[in-house]
Design a protein around this motif. Sequence first.
Motif, PDB file in Angstrom:
ATOM      1  N   ARG A 109      -3.706  -8.363   6.915  1.00 55.02           N
ATOM      2  CA  ARG A 109      -3.971  -7.101   6.218  1.00 55.02           C
ATOM      3  C   ARG A 109      -5.196  -6.398   6.800  1.00 55.02           C
ATOM      4  NH1 ARG A 109      -2.465  -9.972   1.500  1.00 55.02           N
ATOM      5  NH2 ARG A 109      -4.653 -10.317   0.953  1.00 55.02           N
ATOM      6  N   SER A 110      -6.221  -7.192   7.139  1.00 50.82           N
ATOM      7  CA  SER A 110      -7.444  -6.604   7.730  1.00 50.82           C
ATOM      8  C   SER A 110      -7.143  -5.966   9.082  1.00 50.82           C
ATOM      9  CB  SER A 110      -8.519  -7.681   7.901  1.00 50.82           C
ATOM     10  OG  SER A 110      -8.872  -8.225   6.658  1.00 50.82           O
ATOM     11  N   GLN A 111      -6.356  -6.658   9.885  1.00 51.64           N
ATOM     12  CA  GLN A 111      -5.994  -6.107  11.192  1.00 51.64           C
ATOM     13  C   GLN A 111      -5.128  -4.858  11.037  1.00 51.64           C
ATOM     14  OE1 GLN A 111      -4.225  -9.499  13.105  1.00 51.64           O
ATOM     15  NE2 GLN A 111      -6.187 -10.251  13.876  1.00 51.64           N
ATOM     16  N   ALA A 112      -4.211  -4.883  10.073  1.00 52.12           N
ATOM     17  CA  ALA A 112      -3.363  -3.710   9.835  1.00 52.12           C
ATOM     18  C   ALA A 112      -4.208  -2.529   9.375  1.00 52.12           C
ATOM     19  CB  ALA A 112      -2.291  -4.037   8.794  1.00 52.12           C
ATOM     20  N   ASP A 113      -5.248  -2.798   8.572  1.00 51.76           N
ATOM     21  CA  ASP A 113      -6.131  -1.724   8.116  1.00 51.76           C
ATOM     22  C   ASP A 113      -6.876  -1.100   9.294  1.00 51.76           C
ATOM     23  OD1 ASP A 113      -7.614  -0.209   6.034  1.00 51.76           O
ATOM     24  OD2 ASP A 113      -9.304  -1.415   6.744  1.00 51.76           O
TER      25      ASP A 113
END
Length: 198
Positions: free
Chosen positions: A86-90
């Motif tokens: 999720r952090s990378q997608a953000d």
Amino acid sequence: MSEPAATTGPSADGADLASTDMSAEPPAHGAESEPVAGLPVEPDVEAIKRLETELEEARDKHLRLAAEFDNYRKRIAKERSELTDRSQADLISRLLDAIDDMDRLTTTMDNLPVDSLREAVTLVDKKFWKQLESAGLERIDPTGAPFDPAQHEAVSVVPPPSPDKDHQVSGTFQIGYRFKGTLVRPARVQVYSEQGQP
């Protein structure tokens, strides 16, 4: 003086010495024990059965706890992986506008004058860096600062122009990066040094 006759009857305290059998055998092993100090004693067979039952219950409890811990460990690993994704997608979503601009620029760069192309590349670069810095990325360009081996990698050394420049960074060959305070890549630098080593 005549000697007293041997006593064969009850003794003075009422016990019959002649009837006391000192050769009586103790109770056989495995038989029920007599209460000690008024407390009942558990027969050996029942004690063994009780202990076997307690051991089996403890084994079952241990297996259940081990299974629960294994499930907990797997769940935490999965949650950590999902959080990283999720952090990378953000971060990627923050960069999409700059990526779109870069795509538009590469498809039209043949038709742009050099000055316009330079300006467009500069704007896209600024947009990229604005998003990367807001995500926590920072550059390390230590030229003129004291050499710090925890943040810098000395590639070469040169004699200092003055003693106060000793162990200072004279130039940066490759900029370093920190992400939220964690070193991602050290800056590769040239260092002023009297001794020929940083």
